[in-house]
Scaffold this active site. Structure first.
Site, PDB file in Angstrom:
ATOM      1  N   ASP A   9       0.881  -1.156   0.000  1.00 37.07           N
ATOM      2  CA  ASP A   9       0.000   0.000   0.000  1.00 37.07           C
ATOM      3  C   ASP A   9       0.930   1.221   0.000  1.00 37.07           C
ATOM      4  O   ASP A   9       2.123   1.092   0.306  1.00 37.07           O
ATOM      5  CB  ASP A   9      -0.864  -0.040   1.269  1.00 37.07           C
ATOM      6  CG  ASP A   9      -1.675   1.219   1.450  1.00 37.07           C
ATOM      7  OD1 ASP A   9      -2.324   1.657   0.485  1.00 37.07           O
ATOM      8  OD2 ASP A   9      -1.657   1.787   2.562  1.00 37.07           O
ATOM      9  N   LEU A  10       0.422   2.380  -0.358  1.00 39.96           N
ATOM     10  CA  LEU A  10       1.281   3.573  -0.420  1.00 39.96           C
ATOM     11  C   LEU A  10       1.144   4.451   0.829  1.00 39.96           C
ATOM     12  O   LEU A  10       2.073   4.552   1.639  1.00 39.96           O
ATOM     13  CB  LEU A  10       0.921   4.400  -1.665  1.00 39.96           C
ATOM     14  CG  LEU A  10       1.657   5.730  -1.815  1.00 39.96           C
ATOM     15  CD1 LEU A  10       3.135   5.517  -2.096  1.00 39.96           C
ATOM     16  CD2 LEU A  10       1.030   6.568  -2.943  1.00 39.96           C
ATOM     17  N   ASP A  11      -0.053   5.062   0.961  1.00 34.62           N
ATOM     18  CA  ASP A  11      -0.271   6.038   2.036  1.00 34.62           C
ATOM     19  C   ASP A  11      -0.209   5.356   3.395  1.00 34.62           C
ATOM     20  O   ASP A  11      -0.994   4.452   3.683  1.00 34.62           O
ATOM     21  CB  ASP A  11      -1.645   6.709   1.860  1.00 34.62           C
ATOM     22  CG  ASP A  11      -1.738   7.508   0.572  1.00 34.62           C
ATOM     23  OD1 ASP A  11      -0.845   8.319   0.321  1.00 34.62           O
ATOM     24  OD2 ASP A  11      -2.707   7.315  -0.183  1.00 34.62           O
ATOM     25  N   THR A  17       1.574  10.280   4.205  1.00 40.58           N
ATOM     26  CA  THR A  17       0.633  11.233   3.609  1.00 40.58           C
ATOM     27  C   THR A  17      -0.661  11.382   4.396  1.00 40.58           C
ATOM     28  O   THR A  17      -1.458  12.264   4.090  1.00 40.58           O
ATOM     29  CB  THR A  17       0.244  10.774   2.184  1.00 40.58           C
ATOM     30  OG1 THR A  17       0.011   9.377   2.249  1.00 40.58           O
ATOM     31  CG2 THR A  17       1.322  11.083   1.166  1.00 40.58           C
ATOM     32  N   LYS A  45      -8.768   5.778   6.351  1.00 38.88           N
ATOM     33  CA  LYS A  45      -7.522   5.272   5.780  1.00 38.88           C
ATOM     34  C   LYS A  45      -7.814   4.109   4.829  1.00 38.88           C
ATOM     35  O   LYS A  45      -8.571   3.202   5.181  1.00 38.88           O
ATOM     36  CB  LYS A  45      -6.554   4.834   6.878  1.00 38.88           C
ATOM     37  CG  LYS A  45      -5.964   6.031   7.616  1.00 38.88           C
ATOM     38  CD  LYS A  45      -4.924   5.618   8.637  1.00 38.88           C
ATOM     39  CE  LYS A  45      -4.378   6.852   9.337  1.00 38.88           C
ATOM     40  NZ  LYS A  45      -3.508   6.488  10.468  1.00 38.88           N
ATOM     41  N   SER A 114      -2.544   0.624  -4.321  1.00 38.00           N
ATOM     42  CA  SER A 114      -3.020   1.805  -3.587  1.00 38.00           C
ATOM     43  C   SER A 114      -4.376   2.270  -4.093  1.00 38.00           C
ATOM     44  O   SER A 114      -4.642   2.239  -5.295  1.00 38.00           O
ATOM     45  CB  SER A 114      -2.005   2.948  -3.746  1.00 38.00           C
ATOM     46  OG  SER A 114      -2.552   4.155  -3.272  1.00 38.00           O
ATOM     47  N   ALA A 115      -5.201   2.764  -3.164  1.00 41.49           N
ATOM     48  CA  ALA A 115      -6.499   3.335  -3.530  1.00 41.49           C
ATOM     49  C   ALA A 115      -6.346   4.731  -4.136  1.00 41.49           C
ATOM     50  O   ALA A 115      -7.271   5.250  -4.754  1.00 41.49           O
ATOM     51  CB  ALA A 115      -7.385   3.435  -2.287  1.00 41.49           C
ATOM     52  N   LYS A 145     -10.888  -0.833  -1.795  1.00 38.14           N
ATOM     53  CA  LYS A 145     -10.693  -1.678  -0.613  1.00 38.14           C
ATOM     54  C   LYS A 145     -11.875  -1.448   0.333  1.00 38.14           C
ATOM     55  O   LYS A 145     -12.322  -0.321   0.442  1.00 38.14           O
ATOM     56  CB  LYS A 145      -9.386  -1.286   0.101  1.00 38.14           C
ATOM     57  CG  LYS A 145      -8.137  -1.443  -0.770  1.00 38.14           C
ATOM     58  CD  LYS A 145      -6.921  -0.837  -0.075  1.00 38.14           C
ATOM     59  CE  LYS A 145      -5.710  -0.836  -1.001  1.00 38.14           C
ATOM     60  NZ  LYS A 145      -4.520  -0.204  -0.420  1.00 38.14           N
ATOM     61  N   GLU A 169       0.132  -3.366   4.706  1.00 36.53           N
ATOM     62  CA  GLU A 169      -1.019  -2.454   4.781  1.00 36.53           C
ATOM     63  C   GLU A 169      -1.110  -1.764   6.139  1.00 36.53           C
ATOM     64  O   GLU A 169      -0.834  -2.389   7.162  1.00 36.53           O
ATOM     65  CB  GLU A 169      -2.308  -3.267   4.598  1.00 36.53           C
ATOM     66  CG  GLU A 169      -3.008  -3.102   3.291  1.00 36.53           C
ATOM     67  CD  GLU A 169      -3.528  -1.713   2.996  1.00 36.53           C
ATOM     68  OE1 GLU A 169      -3.610  -0.863   3.898  1.00 36.53           O
ATOM     69  OE2 GLU A 169      -3.864  -1.466   1.837  1.00 36.53           O
ATOM     70  N   ASP A 170      -1.537  -0.507   6.129  1.00 36.42           N
ATOM     71  CA  ASP A 170      -1.708   0.209   7.403  1.00 36.42           C
ATOM     72  C   ASP A 170      -3.172   0.439   7.764  1.00 36.42           C
ATOM     73  O   ASP A 170      -3.458   1.017   8.815  1.00 36.42           O
ATOM     74  CB  ASP A 170      -1.015   1.585   7.357  1.00 36.42           C
ATOM     75  CG  ASP A 170      -1.767   2.559   6.495  1.00 36.42           C
ATOM     76  OD1 ASP A 170      -2.140   2.186   5.368  1.00 36.42           O
ATOM     77  OD2 ASP A 170      -2.005   3.697   6.948  1.00 36.42           O
TER      78      ASP A 170
HETATM   79  C1  BG6 Z   1      -5.710   5.923   0.346  1.00 40.04           C
HETATM   80  C2  BG6 Z   1      -5.691   6.813   1.564  1.00 40.04           C
HETATM   81  O1  BG6 Z   1      -4.434   5.372   0.142  1.00 40.04           O
HETATM   82  O2  BG6 Z   1      -6.071   6.670  -0.811  1.00 40.04           O
HETATM   83  C3  BG6 Z   1      -7.032   7.507   1.717  1.00 40.04           C
HETATM   84  O3  BG6 Z   1      -5.420   6.032   2.707  1.00 40.04           O
HETATM   85  C4  BG6 Z   1      -7.391   8.253   0.434  1.00 40.04           C
HETATM   86  O4  BG6 Z   1      -6.954   8.407   2.795  1.00 40.04           O
HETATM   87  C5  BG6 Z   1      -7.353   7.282  -0.728  1.00 40.04           C
HETATM   88  O5  BG6 Z   1      -8.681   8.838   0.531  1.00 40.04           O
HETATM   89  C6  BG6 Z   1      -7.651   7.969  -2.062  1.00 40.04           C
HETATM   90  O6  BG6 Z   1      -6.627   8.877  -2.332  1.00 40.04           O
HETATM   91  P1  BG6 Z   1      -6.678   9.999  -3.445  1.00 40.04           P
HETATM   92  O7  BG6 Z   1      -5.248  10.486  -3.515  1.00 40.04           O
HETATM   93  O8  BG6 Z   1      -7.109   9.345  -4.717  1.00 40.04           O
HETATM   94  O9  BG6 Z   1      -7.635  11.037  -3.008  1.00 40.04           O
HETATM   95 MG    MG Z   2      -2.657   3.171   3.626  1.00 41.76          MG
END
Ligand code: BG6
Ligand code: MG
Length: 215
Positions: A9-11, A17, A45, A114-115, A145, A169-170
């Site tokens: 996962d990224l964030d 972030t 998250k 990542s989402a 997710k 994953e966090d």
């Molecule tokens: C996830 C974050 O990785 O991405 C969420 O944990 C965020 O907080 C989601 O809403 C979507 O991100 P973005 O950058 O497309 O708005």
């Molecule tokens: Mg995350």
């Protein structure tokens, strides 16, 4: 079980972030006089942008038209992009680059799951892009997710079975997504939040490639 790939996962896993997403939503909430709490932010998250807005509007008991929601989704992302303008490699979380170097050297494939629709921008700003064999982000999935689509597409892109992949994953939604996809999952953070993960570690500091054999 010996794995062939790590899916990240990224964030909140590779980069810090979460604080920027939180700030951007708080600024947006001023439009409808709502103050988002840290506990609520925890529940956002791993959740897509549109689903996050729906949840926040529900918490605020605010009914918005589809047109208004579109405007606010853009506004939230504009706030977020403004906040990450100066993001750089110093915001990569501790131990991450060392761990990526070790698994790469040991022949593991590396994918992003990542989402976020901003994932590629963040990977560029933090100079992480070259580590990845496959990048699946919010632009490439139709279900967010806890649906496993993002991780299943990652495994497929690498030409591997879900059982050959291990996910980091966090977020609870992300842990659930990995489990639904039939993958082992390591939680990054606190066991009180990520109890369903196969193992929870606070961060990547001191984590070795060889530890993958014990997860
Ligand atoms: C996830 C974050 O990785 O991405 C969420 O944990 C965020 O907080 C989601 O809403 C979507 O991100 P973005 O950058 O497309 O708005
Ligand atoms: Mg995350």
């Amino acid at each position: 079980m010996s794995y062939k790939a790590c899916l990240f996962d990224l964030d909140g896993v590779l980069v810090d972030t979460a604080i920027y997403h939180f700030q951007a939503w708080k600024i947006l909430g001023e439009n409808f006089n709502y103050q988002l709490s840290e506990e609520q932010n925890e529940q956002l998250k791993g959740v897509s942008r549109v689903e996050s807005l729906i949840r926040i509007l529900n918490w605020a008991s605010y009914t918005a038209t589809e047109e208004q929601k579109e405007i606010w989704l853009k506004e939230k992302n504009d706030n977020y992009l403004q906040l990450i303008t100066h993001m750089n490699p110093s915001e990569i979380l501790p131990g991450v680059v060392d761990f990526l170097g070790q698994i790469k050297a040991d022949g593991y494939k590396i994918a992003l799951g990542s989402a976020s629709k901003n994932a590629e921008i963040i990977l560029e700003k933090t100079h992480l892009t070259p580590w990845f064999d496959v990048i699946i982000d919010g632009n490439k999935v139709s279900k967010s997710k806890p649906d496993p689509e993002v991780f299943l597409k990652g495994a497929e892109g690498l030409g591997l079975l879900p059982s050959e992949c291990i996910v980091f994953e966090d977020a609870q939604a992300g842990v659930d997504a990995a489990i639904a996809g039939g993958m082992k999952v390591i939680g990054i953070g606190e066991a009180s939040v990520l109890g369903d993960a196969n193992k929870v570690i606070p961060n990547f500091v001191g984590i070795k490639s060889a530890d993958l054999l014990n997860f």
